[in-house]
Design a protein around this motif. Structure first.
Motif, mmCIF file in Angstrom:
data_model
loop_
_atom_site.group_PDB
_atom_site.id
_atom_site.type_symbol
_atom_site.label_atom_id
_atom_site.label_comp_id
_atom_site.label_asym_id
_atom_site.label_seq_id
_atom_site.Cartn_x
_atom_site.Cartn_y
_atom_site.Cartn_z
ATOM 1 N N PRO A 247 0.782 -1.298 -0.016
ATOM 2 C CA PRO A 247 0.004 -0.009 0.022
ATOM 3 C C PRO A 247 0.853 1.241 -0.122
ATOM 4 O O PRO A 247 1.804 1.409 0.581
ATOM 5 C CB PRO A 247 -0.794 -0.035 1.353
ATOM 6 N N ASP A 248 0.381 2.244 -0.783
ATOM 7 C CA ASP A 248 0.992 3.377 -0.745
ATOM 8 C C ASP A 248 0.997 4.150 0.568
ATOM 9 O O ASP A 248 1.723 5.076 1.140
ATOM 10 C CB ASP A 248 0.471 4.386 -1.774
ATOM 11 N N SER A 249 -0.123 4.093 1.357
ATOM 12 C CA SER A 249 -0.466 4.695 2.533
ATOM 13 C C SER A 249 -1.345 3.973 3.372
ATOM 14 O O SER A 249 -2.279 3.101 2.874
ATOM 15 C CB SER A 249 -0.898 5.794 2.376
ATOM 16 N N GLY A 250 -1.605 4.183 4.469
ATOM 17 C CA GLY A 250 -2.807 3.665 5.591
ATOM 18 C C GLY A 250 -2.531 2.252 5.860
ATOM 19 O O GLY A 250 -1.262 1.632 5.938
ATOM 20 N N GLY A 251 -3.615 1.574 6.137
ATOM 21 C CA GLY A 251 -3.360 0.009 6.765
ATOM 22 C C GLY A 251 -3.565 -1.037 5.871
ATOM 23 O O GLY A 251 -3.714 -0.902 4.609
ATOM 24 N N MET A 252 -3.668 -1.937 6.544
ATOM 25 C CA MET A 252 -3.661 -3.403 5.549
ATOM 26 C C MET A 252 -4.841 -4.170 5.994
ATOM 27 O O MET A 252 -4.714 -4.359 7.629
ATOM 28 C CB MET A 252 -2.124 -4.095 5.175
ATOM 29 N N LEU A 253 -5.329 -5.121 5.531
ATOM 30 C CA LEU A 253 -6.196 -6.112 6.012
ATOM 31 C C LEU A 253 -5.932 -7.416 5.155
ATOM 32 O O LEU A 253 -5.737 -7.247 4.019
ATOM 33 C CB LEU A 253 -7.696 -5.613 5.497
ATOM 34 N N ILE A 254 -5.812 -8.281 5.935
ATOM 35 C CA ILE A 254 -5.666 -9.820 5.536
ATOM 36 C C ILE A 254 -6.633 -10.627 6.092
ATOM 37 O O ILE A 254 -6.884 -10.713 7.324
ATOM 38 C CB ILE A 254 -4.207 -10.512 5.591
ATOM 39 N N ALA A 255 -7.389 -11.427 5.160
ATOM 40 C CA ALA A 255 -8.544 -12.307 5.489
ATOM 41 C C ALA A 255 -8.522 -13.539 4.700
ATOM 42 O O ALA A 255 -8.368 -13.393 3.542
ATOM 43 C CB ALA A 255 -9.783 -11.323 5.479
ATOM 44 N N ALA A 256 -9.302 -14.553 5.446
ATOM 45 C CA ALA A 256 -9.537 -15.747 4.409
ATOM 46 C C ALA A 256 -10.611 -15.175 3.482
ATOM 47 O O ALA A 256 -11.653 -14.541 3.844
ATOM 48 C CB ALA A 256 -10.136 -16.836 5.599
ATOM 49 N N PRO A 257 -10.716 -15.706 2.432
ATOM 50 C CA PRO A 257 -11.683 -15.226 1.347
ATOM 51 C C PRO A 257 -13.251 -15.462 2.009
ATOM 52 O O PRO A 257 -13.919 -14.335 1.702
ATOM 53 C CB PRO A 257 -11.593 -16.192 0.158
#
Length: 294
Positions: A247-257
């Motif tokens: 990401p260029d900025s901000g946060g990240m989310l990782i999840a099972a589909p």
């Protein structure tokens, strides 16, 4: 499942194998070494809660020395000694101890994170847990392994009765975090805050929870874990809902589909101050530089 990130065409397979072998060697060294190193005088960086130990700096110096000797034409960015990426040049991103506050306070939950990327395209990543003596690794287009065993995210993941992990931004909640946690509680989902963003994100690849969110992406801390989760079949999103590992900025989310749409809707509503907003019908995934195909 998202498709694999594009590997730059100029990558030499033999060179890539040497890079991968070096990353695994350094991860094994970190597992064997971290718990044995002296913490020394614990220092402060940006504020009294932002700690650094002699272990952090010793590990980074060792990794820099090995990478510098074997790949002198590569760039290097480290948590403790900085550095800059160079356009078009392979760049290593290292956090020698992600979870320094845990380490400094006797809590055995921290990790070693090392990734290699060209621009915004990660090529490989390793995450080592020196306390469980585990090593996650991934190569772009080559899947994810935990101690050599292939990993896939959980197909039966659910928020209700499940776990979602997140982390503080340093010592404070990220904007919207309390609303996010409240929204999860209303879905009968339990939140875990363990103190290592790297482990929080990488854990999704091993089925340790349905998803994870960090409030601010940092390549040194999170790039390896993002590639590891992606290669295990997880959905990786930025705050706009774009599928990206960098990401260029901000946060990240990782999840099972299975839970990605619902979890992203809750995260997005929390960031906007409206945690009760309904979930969208789908997660957008526009294409562009640094994005992944849906």
């Amino acid at each position: 499942m998202t498709s694999a990130p594009k590997v730059p065409e100029h990558v030499d397979p033999d060179h890539a194998d040497r890079e991968y072998a070096t990353a695994l060697e350094l991860a094994r060294w970190a597992v064997a070494t971290t718990a044995q190193l002296s913490l020394g005088d614990i220092g402060r960086k940006s504020n009294p809660a932002d700690l650094v130990t002699d272990a952090d700096t010793a590990i980074e110096r060792h990794v820099r020395a090995v990478i510098g000797e074997r790949f002198p034409d590569h760039a290097f960015v480290g948590e403790e000694y900085g550095g800059s990426a160079v356009p078009g040049v392979p760049t290593w991103y290292l956090d020698p101890v992600d979870g320094t506050t845990n380490l400094a306070n006797g809590m055995p939950w921290s990790s070693f994170s090392l990734a290699l990327a060209v621009d915004d395209r990660p090529l490989l990543g390793v995450v080592a847990d020196p306390w469980r003596r585990e090593i996650f690794d991934a190569r772009a287009g080559g899947g994810t392994r935990l101690d050599g065993r292939e990993l896939r995210v959980r197909a039966d993941a659910a928020l209700e009765g499940g776990i979602v992990s997140t982390e503080l931004n340093g010592h404070r909640p990220w904007p919207g975090m309390l609303d996010f946690c409240d929204g999860l509680s209303r879905r009968y989902c339990t939140v875990r805050v363990m103190g290592s963003g790297t482990m929080t994100l990488a854990g999704v690849a091993a089925g340790r929870g349905a998803g994870a969110v960090v409030g601010g992406f940092g390549a040194e801390d999170h790039l390896a874990a993002a590639l590891i989760a992606h290669e295990a079949g997880a959905v990786v999103l930025d705050e706009s809902g774009i599928r990206t590992l960098f990401p260029d900025s901000g946060g990240m989310l990782i999840a099972a589909p299975a839970v990605a749409d619902e979890l992203f809707a809750l995260w997005s509503a929390s960031l906007s101050g409206s945690a009760s907003a309904p979930a969208p019908a789908h997660v957008s995934s526009p294409q562009g530089p640094g994005t992944l195909a849906p």
